[in-house]
Design an enzyme around this catalytic site. Structure first.
Site, mmCIF file in Angstrom:
data_model
loop_
_atom_site.group_PDB
_atom_site.id
_atom_site.type_symbol
_atom_site.label_atom_id
_atom_site.label_comp_id
_atom_site.label_asym_id
_atom_site.label_seq_id
_atom_site.Cartn_x
_atom_site.Cartn_y
_atom_site.Cartn_z
ATOM 1 N N CYS A 14 0.703 -1.236 0.307
ATOM 2 C CA CYS A 14 -0.241 0.181 -0.374
ATOM 3 C C CYS A 14 0.643 1.216 0.139
ATOM 4 C CB CYS A 14 -0.929 -0.509 1.090
ATOM 5 S SG CYS A 14 -1.626 -1.232 1.156
ATOM 6 N N ASN A 15 2.680 1.076 0.312
ATOM 7 C CA ASN A 15 3.093 2.482 0.531
ATOM 8 C C ASN A 15 3.462 2.363 -0.273
ATOM 9 O OD1 ASN A 15 5.248 0.712 1.324
ATOM 10 N ND2 ASN A 15 4.689 1.168 3.237
#
Length: 652
Positions: free
Chosen positions: A442-443
């Site tokens: 997600c990052n």
């Protein structure tokens, strides 16, 4: 044939140093710089055109007393005249063939004005006002305009701000020029020239100069404030301070004794002014040419299939007959804060007989295998990416300037990959440099922006296209433990296309400068967020401890890098889940209103993995107002490891 030494002296080449500030100023302000043309322009103007103008003036005037740069000038010969003609011709030819035709035309006009100023037949210099205005315009505004043409290869756009700077340049020359004549009154009278300085007298010349420099500073102030760079104006005043001090001291001496208005004091004034102004504009060049990076565009896209959270919950709970499991699914779904999600799969609101991806049974068994899921990914990933890219304003015009492509994904893999597919689909230059950030979760979007930032800061000509595409829903699993409950009820599909450039551009209310990035790995969360391959697809491991780990570490992380939450007025936080966002706000004592864009993206799209934080950032930027100038933006996202990635941006 050797040139006589006196001829070289009368060209007064060192005097070009006193005329250098406006070129350096133009260089510092040029939006684009063609470096080899800028260097040639500098040499042509200061080693050919200015010396030729000096030489021609000396040839016509045959000065016997001190003249700018020469305390005891030698008598000129016809050699000087022919040398000046050759220098002018050389300047125009070099400009035309090696710089650009427009710059050559400007030079021709400047040379013509210079000759008209000194020529016996026209002799503009004998008219106090006419001669003064000629010098003020051509050595001021026109020189700045001409320099921009040589430095950037294009004409200066006459915006309001640029009109201010042109006026400032002319008033700068208007202040300096009469002061350079203050010791030449007798010599000018011998040449039958009545200068403005002679008309004004000694005291009047100083007073006039003071007024002109005040007007110069007024227009520089208007210029820099129009560009929202008021601090640069005040920095310039620091460099101008020694000039003002010497000017005031000299004025005091001249008022007491007119003999102080002499060649040596004038040259001291010239040297102090030139050194201070040249130093000032060199500093401006350094400031303005330090490689920076800007977020120039963010566009988002989602698949065509939009589902309510209730529909997706019903699909999931309908795959089991166990009432306890069904109840658990609905409880978890109700706590997600999600109302809608998007998917490339069309089955979620269909009856089993209509399924196209899942097995046509109510219990979904047997589940699609990994190869089926990857086929679906390959079928849709490029299309969804292109959907986001096509929303970038004037993309077709921007496309030839793209130097780098960074693709981001963790929900599908194939080779040749998404990067090559986009190169073909967009018909990008085959030499565009590609890289991929894969399987980082997600990052990963922040990691991609970090890479783009590094590229732009090392290559001022870079334009980096960043594309994040995730099809999370293709990994829906018919499993019911905590990990699967969270992933099945949280994730959606989406894509983002972003442009990172070395020069500010874009349609946001303010330019968005990328300032810095920070990263932290929480090793004690190594097993709490993970993403693994299996025969039936990618398996997400996401425990309920993740919010606690993030909330306990985010504040110490900021403290360790010297950041305070109070320094940031805008927040783009990845909505990994409602509880993650709630605990993040609590840990930093943030008003939840500051995280409204995060909650809204979670509500409307769910967690789309890597694109999500940029969905939030786009929402933040779209709400920018004029009064947000200078505000800082904090972005954060969380990924496997457990890892925290942050970015700091600023409205400029």
């Amino acid at each position: 044939m050797l040139i006589h030494g006196d001829t070289i002296r009368l060209l007064r080449i060192p005097f070009s140093f006193f005329l250098l500030p406006l070129f350096l100023f133009a260089y510092s302000q040029a939006e684009t710089v063609v470096h080899h043309q800028a260097l040639l322009s500098l040499l042509v103007i200061h080693l050919l055109v200015y010396p030729a103008s000096n030489g021609y003036n000396s040839y016509i005037d045959k000065d016997e007393e001190s003249v700018g740069g020469l305390e005891k000038p030698p008598l000129p010969t016809s050699e000087l005249f022919y040398i000046t003609i050759l220098m002018d011709i050389a300047a125009i030819l070099i400009a035309f063939f090696f710089i650009n035709a427009f710059f050559a035309g400007c030079l021709l006009l400047y040379i013509a004005a210079s000759r008209a100023y000194s020529s016996p037949s026209i002799r503009l210099k004998k008219y106090p006002i006419g001669g003064f205005l000629t010098v003020v315009f051509f050595q001021g505004a026109f020189t700045y305009y001409m320099s921009i043409a040589g430095i950037s290869g294009q004409a200066l756009e006459l915006t309001q701000a640029n009109c201010f700077v042109l006026l400032g340049c002319s008033f700068q020359i208007a202040g300096a020029y009469p002061l350079t004549q203050i010791y030449q009154h007798q010599q000018d009278l011998k040449n039958r020239v009545i200068t403005l300085s002679y008309k004004l007298g000694y005291t009047g010349t100083f007073a006039f100069t003071a007024v002109m420099f005040l007007l110069c500073n007024l227009f520089y102030y208007l210029y820099f404030t129009a560009l929202e760079l008021g601090m640069i104006f005040f920095m310039i005043q620091v460099f101008f301070a020694p000039i003002v001090i010497y000017f005031a001291t000299w004025f005091y001496k001249v008022k007491k004794d007119h003999s102080e208005a002499n060649f040596r004091n004038t040259m001291r004034m010239n040297w102090i002014a030139a050194i201070c102004m040249n130093s000032c504009f060199i500093v401006l060049i350094i400031i303005n040419r330090i490689p920076l990076s800007y977020l120039s565009a963010i566009e988002t896209a989602v698949p065509d299939h939009r589902y309510s959270q209730e529909t997706l919950t019903s699909f999931y709970s309908g795959s089991t007959d166990d009432l306890t499991t069904q109840r658990k699914i609905r409880i978890v779904a109700g706590k997600t804060g999600i109302e809608t999600r998007y998917s490339v799969i069309s089955d979620f609101d269909k009856e089993p007989a209509e399924f196209k991806f899942f097995n046509k049974t109510r219990d979904l068994l047997p589940e699609p295998g990994l190869s089926q899921r990857m086929q679906l990914y390959q079928q849709h990933a490029t299309k969804l990416s292109r959907k986001a890219i096509d929303k970038i304003k004037d993309f077709e015009a921007i496309k030839p300037n793209i130097t780098h492509l960074i693709t981001v994904t963790c929900t599908g893999l194939f080779a040749p990959g998404l990067d090559v597919e986009l190169m073909r689909e967009l018909d990008l230059n085959p030499s565009v440099q590609r890289s991929s950030v894969n399987f980082m979760g997600c990052n990963a979007a922040i990691i991609a922006l970090k890479n783009a930032d590094a590229i732009c800061k090392s290559n001022p000509a870079a334009t980096v296209l960043v594309v994040c595409t995730e099809l999370c829903t293709i990994h829906f699993q018919r499993q019911y433990n905590e990990d699967y409950l969270l992933s099945n009820l949280l994730f959606g599909d989406g894509a983002v296309a972003a442009l990172v450039t070395s020069q500010p551009s874009g349609d946001f209310a303010h330019q968005v400068k990328i300032e810095s990035f920070n990263s932290m790995i929480l090793h004690n969360g190594y097993s709490d967020m993970a993403w693994q391959l299996s025969e039936t697809g990618f398996i997400m491991k996401l425990t309920s401890y993740v919010p606690d780990l993030i909330s306990k570490n985010i504040k110490p992380m900021l403290q360790a890098i010297g950041l305070k939450a109070d320094d940031y007025k805008h927040w783009a936080v990845h909505p990994g889940g409602k509880r993650i966002v709630d605990d993040f706000a609590l840990a930093l004592d943030l008003d939840k209103c500051l995280l409204a864009p995060t909650y809204q993206v979670l509500k409307d799209y769910g967690n789309m993995s890597s694109p999500t934080v940029l969905f939030v950032l786009k929402a933040v930027l779209e709400k920018a107002k004029p009064e947000h100038q200078g505000d800082r933006i904090f972005g954060a996202a969380f990924g496997p490891g457990l890892s925290i990635e942050t970015m700091q941006l600023r409205y400029v």
